[in-house]
Enzyme design. Structure first.
Site, PDB file in Angstrom:
ATOM      1  N   ARG A  83      35.064  -6.220  71.108  1.00  0.00           N
ATOM      2  CA  ARG A  83      35.601  -5.510  69.944  1.00  0.00           C
ATOM      3  C   ARG A  83      35.654  -6.354  68.682  1.00  0.00           C
ATOM      4  O   ARG A  83      36.077  -5.872  67.654  1.00  0.00           O
ATOM      5  CB  ARG A  83      36.989  -4.950  70.308  1.00  0.00           C
ATOM      6  CG  ARG A  83      36.862  -3.886  71.420  1.00  0.00           C
ATOM      7  CD  ARG A  83      38.179  -3.471  72.050  1.00  0.00           C
ATOM      8  NE  ARG A  83      37.911  -2.535  73.139  1.00  0.00           N
ATOM      9  CZ  ARG A  83      37.599  -2.916  74.384  1.00  0.00           C
ATOM     10  NH1 ARG A  83      37.547  -4.210  74.696  1.00  0.00           N
ATOM     11  NH2 ARG A  83      37.326  -2.038  75.335  1.00  0.00           N
ATOM     12  N   HIS A 129      37.716  -5.926  86.650  1.00  0.00           N
ATOM     13  CA  HIS A 129      36.654  -5.022  86.203  1.00  0.00           C
ATOM     14  C   HIS A 129      35.338  -5.267  86.913  1.00  0.00           C
ATOM     15  O   HIS A 129      34.284  -4.888  86.419  1.00  0.00           O
ATOM     16  CB  HIS A 129      36.485  -5.129  84.680  1.00  0.00           C
ATOM     17  CG  HIS A 129      37.673  -4.644  83.928  1.00  0.00           C
ATOM     18  ND1 HIS A 129      37.917  -4.951  82.609  1.00  0.00           N
ATOM     19  CD2 HIS A 129      38.742  -3.896  84.319  1.00  0.00           C
ATOM     20  CE1 HIS A 129      39.049  -4.396  82.222  1.00  0.00           C
ATOM     21  NE2 HIS A 129      39.576  -3.762  83.240  1.00  0.00           N
ATOM     22  N   ASN A 154      44.903 -16.468  71.513  1.00  0.00           N
ATOM     23  CA  ASN A 154      43.862 -15.554  71.051  1.00  0.00           C
ATOM     24  C   ASN A 154      43.350 -15.961  69.680  1.00  0.00           C
ATOM     25  O   ASN A 154      44.120 -16.484  68.854  1.00  0.00           O
ATOM     26  CB  ASN A 154      44.396 -14.110  71.007  1.00  0.00           C
ATOM     27  CG  ASN A 154      43.266 -13.087  71.117  1.00  0.00           C
ATOM     28  OD1 ASN A 154      42.533 -13.069  72.094  1.00  0.00           O
ATOM     29  ND2 ASN A 154      43.104 -12.268  70.078  1.00  0.00           N
TER      30      ASN A 154
HETATM   31  C1  BV8 Z   1      41.368   3.620  84.677  1.00  0.00           C
HETATM   32  C2  BV8 Z   1      32.828  -1.722  81.434  1.00  0.00           C
HETATM   33  C3  BV8 Z   1      42.550   5.078  86.123  1.00  0.00           C
HETATM   34  C4  BV8 Z   1      32.423  -2.974  82.120  1.00  0.00           C
HETATM   35  C5  BV8 Z   1      35.120  -2.024  80.703  1.00  0.00           C
HETATM   36  C6  BV8 Z   1      43.353   6.736  76.093  1.00  0.00           C
HETATM   37  C7  BV8 Z   1      44.376   5.843  75.828  1.00  0.00           C
HETATM   38  C8  BV8 Z   1      44.622   4.770  76.671  1.00  0.00           C
HETATM   39  C9  BV8 Z   1      43.843   4.560  77.808  1.00  0.00           C
HETATM   40  C10 BV8 Z   1      42.831   5.445  78.074  1.00  0.00           C
HETATM   41  C11 BV8 Z   1      42.575   6.538  77.219  1.00  0.00           C
HETATM   42  N1  BV8 Z   1      41.524   7.210  77.737  1.00  0.00           N
HETATM   43  C12 BV8 Z   1      41.106   6.595  78.871  1.00  0.00           C
HETATM   44  C13 BV8 Z   1      41.899   5.521  79.091  1.00  0.00           C
HETATM   45  C14 BV8 Z   1      41.799   4.558  80.225  1.00  0.00           C
HETATM   46  C15 BV8 Z   1      40.679   3.553  79.953  1.00  0.00           C
HETATM   47  C16 BV8 Z   1      40.989   2.752  78.716  1.00  0.00           C
HETATM   48  O1  BV8 Z   1      41.814   1.850  78.745  1.00  0.00           O
HETATM   49  N2  BV8 Z   1      40.344   3.098  77.581  1.00  0.00           N
HETATM   50  C17 BV8 Z   1      40.667   2.397  76.349  1.00  0.00           C
HETATM   51  C18 BV8 Z   1      39.459   1.611  75.857  1.00  0.00           C
HETATM   52  C19 BV8 Z   1      41.112   3.430  75.332  1.00  0.00           C
HETATM   53  N3  BV8 Z   1      40.660   2.667  81.105  1.00  0.00           N
HETATM   54  C20 BV8 Z   1      39.904   2.976  82.170  1.00  0.00           C
HETATM   55  O2  BV8 Z   1      39.171   3.925  82.215  1.00  0.00           O
HETATM   56  C21 BV8 Z   1      40.074   2.058  83.370  1.00  0.00           C
HETATM   57  N4  BV8 Z   1      40.257   2.878  84.544  1.00  0.00           N
HETATM   58  O3  BV8 Z   1      42.266   3.619  83.855  1.00  0.00           O
HETATM   59  O4  BV8 Z   1      41.373   4.375  85.851  1.00  0.00           O
HETATM   60  C22 BV8 Z   1      43.572   4.162  86.687  1.00  0.00           C
HETATM   61  C23 BV8 Z   1      44.897   4.412  86.427  1.00  0.00           C
HETATM   62  C24 BV8 Z   1      45.865   3.568  86.945  1.00  0.00           C
HETATM   63  C25 BV8 Z   1      45.509   2.478  87.721  1.00  0.00           C
HETATM   64  C26 BV8 Z   1      44.162   2.219  87.943  1.00  0.00           C
HETATM   65  C27 BV8 Z   1      43.170   3.059  87.410  1.00  0.00           C
HETATM   66  C28 BV8 Z   1      38.815   1.240  83.577  1.00  0.00           C
HETATM   67  C29 BV8 Z   1      38.698   0.252  82.478  1.00  0.00           C
HETATM   68  C30 BV8 Z   1      37.237  -0.038  82.247  1.00  0.00           C
HETATM   69  C31 BV8 Z   1      36.944  -1.524  82.221  1.00  0.00           C
HETATM   70  N5  BV8 Z   1      35.538  -1.706  81.889  1.00  0.00           N
HETATM   71  N6  BV8 Z   1      33.804  -2.054  80.391  1.00  0.00           N
HETATM   72  C32 BV8 Z   1      31.546  -3.760  81.181  1.00  0.00           C
HETATM   73  O5  BV8 Z   1      30.592  -3.184  80.627  1.00  0.00           O
HETATM   74  O6  BV8 Z   1      31.850  -4.941  81.007  1.00  0.00           O
HETATM   75  S1  BV8 Z   1      36.208  -2.349  79.458  1.00  0.00           S
HETATM   76  C33 BV8 Z   1      35.706  -3.721  78.552  1.00  0.00           C
HETATM   77  O7  BV8 Z   1      36.883  -4.077  77.813  1.00  0.00           O
HETATM   78  C34 BV8 Z   1      35.365  -4.974  79.339  1.00  0.00           C
HETATM   79  O8  BV8 Z   1      35.321  -4.758  80.728  1.00  0.00           O
HETATM   80  C35 BV8 Z   1      36.485  -5.970  79.021  1.00  0.00           C
HETATM   81  O9  BV8 Z   1      36.861  -6.645  80.169  1.00  0.00           O
HETATM   82  C36 BV8 Z   1      37.557  -5.048  78.583  1.00  0.00           C
HETATM   83  C37 BV8 Z   1      38.665  -5.662  77.779  1.00  0.00           C
HETATM   84  O10 BV8 Z   1      38.107  -6.197  76.583  1.00  0.00           O
HETATM   85  P1  BV8 Z   1      38.588  -7.670  76.158  1.00  0.00           P
HETATM   86  O11 BV8 Z   1      38.298  -8.595  77.275  1.00  0.00           O
HETATM   87  O12 BV8 Z   1      39.985  -7.642  75.679  1.00  0.00           O
HETATM   88  O13 BV8 Z   1      37.588  -8.000  74.986  1.00  0.00           O
HETATM   89  P2  BV8 Z   1      37.764  -7.639  73.436  1.00  0.00           P
HETATM   90  O14 BV8 Z   1      36.457  -7.870  72.780  1.00  0.00           O
HETATM   91  O15 BV8 Z   1      38.431  -6.319  73.304  1.00  0.00           O
HETATM   92  O16 BV8 Z   1      38.815  -8.736  72.915  1.00  0.00           O
HETATM   93  C38 BV8 Z   1      38.442 -10.107  72.941  1.00  0.00           C
HETATM   94  C39 BV8 Z   1      39.541 -10.864  72.199  1.00  0.00           C
HETATM   95  O17 BV8 Z   1      39.264 -12.250  72.336  1.00  0.00           O
HETATM   96  C40 BV8 Z   1      39.576 -10.555  70.710  1.00  0.00           C
HETATM   97  O18 BV8 Z   1      40.919 -10.309  70.320  1.00  0.00           O
HETATM   98  C41 BV8 Z   1      39.048 -11.834  70.051  1.00  0.00           C
HETATM   99  O19 BV8 Z   1      39.716 -12.134  68.848  1.00  0.00           O
HETATM  100  C42 BV8 Z   1      39.387 -12.876  71.072  1.00  0.00           C
HETATM  101  N7  BV8 Z   1      38.456 -14.013  71.075  1.00  0.00           N
HETATM  102  C43 BV8 Z   1      37.118 -14.003  70.838  1.00  0.00           C
HETATM  103  N8  BV8 Z   1      36.635 -15.255  70.989  1.00  0.00           N
HETATM  104  C44 BV8 Z   1      37.696 -16.056  71.316  1.00  0.00           C
HETATM  105  C45 BV8 Z   1      38.860 -15.260  71.368  1.00  0.00           C
HETATM  106  N9  BV8 Z   1      40.076 -15.752  71.668  1.00  0.00           N
HETATM  107  C46 BV8 Z   1      40.158 -17.085  71.916  1.00  0.00           C
HETATM  108  N10 BV8 Z   1      39.083 -17.912  71.886  1.00  0.00           N
HETATM  109  C47 BV8 Z   1      37.850 -17.434  71.585  1.00  0.00           C
HETATM  110  N11 BV8 Z   1      36.796 -18.279  71.540  1.00  0.00           N
END
Ligand code: BV8
Length: 242
Positions: free
Chosen positions: A35, A118, A207
């Site tokens: 993101r 994941h 972070n």
């Molecule tokens: C589920 C596929 C039921 C794999 C991924 C509406 C509202 C809320 C939730 C939902 C909704 N509608 C649906 C949902 C649920 C949904 C969800 O959360 N959606 C969100 C996005 C709105 N979740 C699901 O569907 C999950 N399943 O809920 O099933 C259930 C219920 C109860 C119990 C169990 C199950 C399944 C989740 C799917 C996970 N798969 N992608 C792939 O292609 O990889 S998600 C994807 O985002 C990745 O897998 C990743 O792991 C995940 C999280 O992202 P982050 O790791 O946080 O990465 P991001 O880029 O966002 O942030 C990185 C941060 O690091 C930044 O802040 C940056 O500043 C910082 N950073 C960068 N570099 C550095 C750093 N920090 C320090 N040092 C650095 N060098």
């Protein structure tokens, strides 16, 4: 920086520390996060590609996206921060690692108690019969050799349940932890983003970007994962000697 010194004391004083990592833990290995401005989702809407619907109705887009992810992964490897966390496990400074990452870098760096919420990009399986497949067959778009169905990476797609064992182990450890250190995640994805609120102990966030979410943290260190872990490790080593 005083805060990092305090964190080093918390780590040494803690009897049960759990690390929760996200994609920001691997950007310094060369893997984009999701993101940030330079992340995977910059011009791909995750809901059009990281879903079962995309797997079933738009396999070329699904296959292109995950082939690119696998090829990028092949050119990258764990960085010093991953190795420091593995060393801390051996020295009983860390009990376990809960990761949202699918790159396998924590295990590759030597961490043994790792819960991959994941799944894992390189664990290919058939979307029909579930039998394991190879990365080569997936990249070459070869169908499952047992049932002819499409191959997919063993990652958790949006809308899919998390692997039960990993989720239960993660929840058990986080609840028991004296200290949870969250590294490199925007905490946007449910249910992983609930974990920091479930500990009875202290919660710390490391972070790069400022955190604007709802979880309460006892300490927020804005900085890079690798540099912060190297500095923390230096302070811990120094205090051990003196
Ligand atoms: C589920 C596929 C039921 C794999 C991924 C509406 C509202 C809320 C939730 C939902 C909704 N509608 C649906 C949902 C649920 C949904 C969800 O959360 N959606 C969100 C996005 C709105 N979740 C699901 O569907 C999950 N399943 O809920 O099933 C259930 C219920 C109860 C119990 C169990 C199950 C399944 C989740 C799917 C996970 N798969 N992608 C792939 O292609 O990889 S998600 C994807 O985002 C990745 O897998 C990743 O792991 C995940 C999280 O992202 P982050 O790791 O946080 O990465 P991001 O880029 O966002 O942030 C990185 C941060 O690091 C930044 O802040 C940056 O500043 C910082 N950073 C960068 N570099 C550095 C750093 N920090 C320090 N040092 C650095 N060098």
């Amino acid at each position: 920086m005083q805060e990092i010194k305090s964190l080093s004391h918390w780590i040494k004083a803690s009897g049960f520390t759990v690390i929760l990592t996200g994609a920001g833990m691997s950007t310094e290995s060369g893997l984009p996060d999701f993101r940030s401005k330079s992340g995977w989702w910059r011009n791909i809407d995750p809901s059009t590609v990281a879903t079962v619907d995309a797997l079933e109705t738009n396999y070329s887009l699904f296959h292109d996206f995950y082939s690119m992810r696998l090829k990028t992964l092949e050119a990258c490897s764990p960085h010093e921060g991953h190795y420091i966390l593995a060393e801390w496990e051996k020295r009983n400074l860390v009990h376990s690692i809960v990761t949202q990452n699918v790159d396998g870098f924590h295990k590759a760096a030597g961490s043994s108690r790792v819960y991959e919420l994941h799944g894992s990009l390189r664990s290919i399986r058939c979307s029909g019969c579930g039998k394991p497949g190879t990365v080569e067959d997936f990249l070459d778009r070869v169908a499952c050799r047992s049932c002819g169905e499409r191959l997919r990476p063993g990652v958790v797609l949006f809308g899919e349940m998390l692997p039960q064992d990993a989720w239960e182990c993660a929840l058990r450890d986080i609840k028991r932890a004296d200290l949870v250190i969250v590294i490199g995640t925007s905490l946007q994805v449910y249910p992983a983003n609930q974990l920091p609120t479930m500990t009875k102990g202290r919660a710390v966030l490391i972070n790069y970007e400022a955190y604007s979410g709802g979880s309460r943290f006892d300490m927020v260190l804005q900085g890079k994962a690798r540099d912060t872990l190297i500095e923390l490790n230096r302070i811990i080593h120094k205090s051990k000697v003196s």
